[in-house]
Design an enzyme around this catalytic site. Structure first.
Site, mmCIF file in Angstrom:
data_model
loop_
_atom_site.group_PDB
_atom_site.id
_atom_site.type_symbol
_atom_site.label_atom_id
_atom_site.label_comp_id
_atom_site.label_asym_id
_atom_site.label_seq_id
_atom_site.Cartn_x
_atom_site.Cartn_y
_atom_site.Cartn_z
ATOM 1 N N ASN A 1 0.837 -1.191 0.000
ATOM 2 C CA ASN A 1 0.000 0.000 0.000
ATOM 3 C C ASN A 1 0.879 1.251 0.000
ATOM 4 O O ASN A 1 2.111 1.155 -0.061
ATOM 5 C CB ASN A 1 -0.962 -0.012 1.207
ATOM 6 N N ASP B 1 -9.288 -9.547 -0.174
ATOM 7 C CA ASP B 1 -8.531 -8.675 0.725
ATOM 8 C C ASP B 1 -8.558 -7.227 0.236
ATOM 9 O O ASP B 1 -8.627 -6.297 1.044
ATOM 10 C CB ASP B 1 -7.092 -9.171 0.838
#
Length: 329
Positions: A15, A204
Site C-alpha cells: 500500500n 482482501d
C-alpha cells in the site's frame, strides 16, 4: 513432503505506506499449497488431477512485511483424508540487508483433487506416512472440525450486500464496497477455473477498501477467519466481491466479504455464492502504531445481529489469545 517459494516484495505488492497487502501474502500461501498438494495427489499412477482450494483456516498476520523484504513461504502436507489434503504453511520475512528474519504468517489450507478429464469429479488422495500415530489422529480431528464448520457456513449463502443511497458516516452502508471482475485466462489454472489465491487477493482488496473508508487512515490486515470456497469459479464468469463492516472493537474492524459468480456465457447456470470470509483490519498511524477505530453504528436489525455475532467472535478469539499467553504453572 515439503516445498518452499521465495520472492522479493515489490512496490506494487504494497500500500502507499509500504506495508505489503495481506492479499499478496495470501496469494503466495495458496500458490505454495496448490503446488505441494497437486504434486502429492499425482504421486501415484492413476488419473491425473489438479488440487483445488476448498478452505483456508484462520490466518493471523503476526508481523508486517515491507517493500524490499524477501518472503519465504514453506508448505508441508500434514494430513490426508480419502478426498482431501491438509497443508500447513509458514511465511518468513527476511531483510536481506541485515539478515533479520521474522515469522509473519501461519496458515492451514485444505485441498481436494479434481480430475483433469472432468473437473467436477473428486478423486481419491494417496495417503501420507506419519512419523507417529498421534499425528494421524490429531489430523483426523482437524478434518472433522473443518468439515462441520464448512457445512455451517452454507446458511449464509443467500445473503446479499445491497447498496444504500446517501448513507451516514460510520454506518455499515457508508463503507460497504464491491468490486466486479471478469475472470480471464491469467486468473485461472490451466484447466479453466480460478486460482484460490487470486480470489483471496481480490477479497482482501475489497476488505481493505471497506476498512479505509471507515477509518480514513492507513490500514493493514490483522487476521482472516476461515475462508470457505463453496464452489469453483470458471473462466469467463463475472465475479462480484462485496464487503461490509460487521463489528468494531476499540482498535480493530471485522469485515465480511462475499464472492458471487455469474456465469454470463452459460445460461444453464444461475448466479451463485463462490466464497465467503471475515477479515480483521487495524488502523495505523504514520509511525505504524495502532489507532482507535471509529465505532460502527448498526442501523437495521440484521446489522445489529451481525454486530453481536462479530462481537462474539472477537471475544472468543481474545480469550483464546490470552489463554495462550498465560504462563504455565
Amino acid at each position: 513432503m515439503a516445498s518452499q517459494l521465495s520472492r522479493i516484495m515489490r512496490p506494487d505488492d504494497a500500500n502507499v505506506a509500504g506495508n505489503v497487502h495481506g492479499g499478496t501474502i495470501l496469494k503466495m500461501i495458496e500458490e505454495a499449497g496448490a503446488i505441494i498438494s497437486t504434486r502429492h495427489c499425482n504421486s501415484q499412477n492413476g488419473e491425473r488431477c489438479v488440487a483445488a482450494l476448498a478452505r483456508v483456516e484462520r490466518t493471523d498476520f503476526l508481523s508486517p512485511m515491507c517493500i524490499g523484504e524477501v518472503a519465504h513461504v514453506s508448505a508441508e502436507i500434514t494430513y490426508t483424508s480419502k478426498h482431501s489434503v491438509e497443508v500447513q504453511v509458514n511465511v518468513m520475512s527476511e531483510n536481506i540487508l541485515t539478515g533479520t528474519k521474522k515469522l509473519t504468517n501461519k496458515a492451514t489450507l485444505w485441498y481436494v483433487p479434481l480430475s483433469l478429464k472432468n473437473v467436477d469429479k473428486v478423486l481419491e488422495v494417496p495417503p501420507v506416512v506419519y512419523s507417529r500415530q498421534e499425528q494421524e489422529e490429531e489430523g483426523r480431528k482437524r478434518y472433522e472440525a473443518q468439515k462441520l464448520e464448512r457445512m455451517e457456513t452454507k446458511w449464509r449463502n443467500g445473503d446479499i450486500v445491497q447498496p444504500v443511497q446517501n448513507p451516514e458516516p460510520n454506518t455499515v452502508s457508508y463503507s460497504q464496497s464491491s468490486l466486479i471482475h471478469l475472470v480471464g485466462p491469467s486468473d485461472c489454472t490451466l484447466h479453466g477455473f480460478v486460482h484460490g489465491g487470486v480470489t483471496m487477493k481480490l477479497m482482501d482488496e475489497v476488505a481493505g477498501i471497506v476498512a479505509a473508508r471507515h477509518c480514513k487512515t492507513n490500514i493493514v490486515t490483522a487476521s482472516v477467519d476461515a475462508i470457505n470456497f463453496h464452489d469453483k469459479i470458471r473462466k469467463g464468469c463475472v465475479i462480484t466481491i462485496s464487503g461490509r463492516m460487521t463489528f468494531t472493537s476499540n482498535k480493530s474492524m471485522e469485515i465480511e466479504v462475499l464472492v458471487d459468480a455469474d456465469p454470463v456465457v452459460d445460461n444453464s447456470q444461475k448466479r451463485y455464492r463462490a466464497a465467503s470470509a471475515f477479515f480483521t483490519y487495524v488502523s495505523l498511524s504514520q509511525e505504524g502504531k495502532s489507532l482507535p477505530v471509529p465505532q460502527l453504528v448498526p442501523e437495521t436489525e440484521d446489522e445489529k445481529k451481525r454486530f453481536e455475532e462479530g462481537k462474539g467472535r472477537y471475544l472468543q478469539m481474545k480469550a483464546k489469545r490470552q489463554g495462550h499467553t498465560e504462563p504455565q504453572p
